[in-house]
Each structure stands twice: as C-alpha cells, then as structure tokens.
Design an enzyme around this catalytic site. Structure first.
Site, PDB file in Angstrom:
ATOM      1  N   HIS A 238       0.844  -1.190   0.000  1.00  0.00           N
ATOM      2  CA  HIS A 238       0.000   0.000   0.000  1.00  0.00           C
ATOM      3  C   HIS A 238       0.881   1.242   0.000  1.00  0.00           C
ATOM      4  O   HIS A 238       1.962   1.235   0.573  1.00  0.00           O
ATOM      5  CB  HIS A 238      -0.917   0.014   1.227  1.00  0.00           C
ATOM      6  CG  HIS A 238      -1.846  -1.149   1.250  1.00  0.00           C
ATOM      7  ND1 HIS A 238      -2.940  -1.230   0.439  1.00  0.00           N
ATOM      8  CD2 HIS A 238      -1.816  -2.303   1.958  1.00  0.00           C
ATOM      9  CE1 HIS A 238      -3.552  -2.383   0.648  1.00  0.00           C
ATOM     10  NE2 HIS A 238      -2.893  -3.053   1.565  1.00  0.00           N
ATOM     11  N   ALA A 239       0.429   2.284  -0.641  1.00  0.00           N
ATOM     12  CA  ALA A 239       1.073   3.596  -0.680  1.00  0.00           C
ATOM     13  C   ALA A 239       2.583   3.532  -0.927  1.00  0.00           C
ATOM     14  O   ALA A 239       3.007   3.202  -2.021  1.00  0.00           O
ATOM     15  CB  ALA A 239       0.730   4.392   0.567  1.00  0.00           C
TER      16      ALA A 239
END
Length: 93
Positions: free
Chosen positions: A15-16
């Site tokens: 994620h991210a």
C-alpha cells in the site's frame, strides 16, 4: 515462464509507499513482470493502480512472473525487495 512466490515483507502490505517502491523497482528492471495474489488474476507490476488494487497484505503470498529475456534476474531482485520489505529502492535494482 519464470516465477517467484514470496511473502510480502512490509507490515502494511503493498500500500502507498511500499507499492510505490515496488512499482519503481519493477519498471526499472526493463522486463515486463506480473504480480498476483495466490489464486488471483495477474496484473502489471509496473502499474501503481494495479498493484494497489491487489490489496496484498503483510505476510501474504504473492507470485511474480515474467517470460521475457532477463526474467530470472529481474524476478530475483523484485522477490528480495518484497520479502525484505525495504523502505528505499536499492541501487542494485
């Protein structure tokens, strides 16, 4: 087809920031690579949206694959990056 199965080493999963690091590394190999969760549909490892869409969690197994020239070395580097959950893009990628 070359393939590597590896567990995601980032606690927060892909994620991210970890996804960004992974996508930059996948793109830097110059080899088309796919990434998939176990039993899932492979997506382009060079696409941030595709990688985020996987929803791969920390510790979850993913599969990296490619059938291009240079795939073995590229997959080895990417598998190491994912397994170790590195916070920065290594210069060897």
């Amino acid at each position: 087809m070359a393939e590597r199965r590896v567990n995601v080493g980032w606690a927060e999963g892909l994620h991210a920031r970890p996804a960004s690091i992974f996508v930059r590394a996948a793109t830097a190999t110059g080899v088309p690579v796919t990434i998939a969760k176990s039993g899932g549909t492979p997506v382009n490892a060079g696409s941030m949206l595709a990688v985020l869409g996987l929803g791969a969690q920390g510790g979850e197994e993913i599969t990296l694959a490619s059938d291009a020239d240079g795939a073995e070395a590229a997959l080895d580097r990417l598998a190491k990056l994912v397994a170790e959950g590195l916070d920065e893009l290594p210069e060897t990628v």
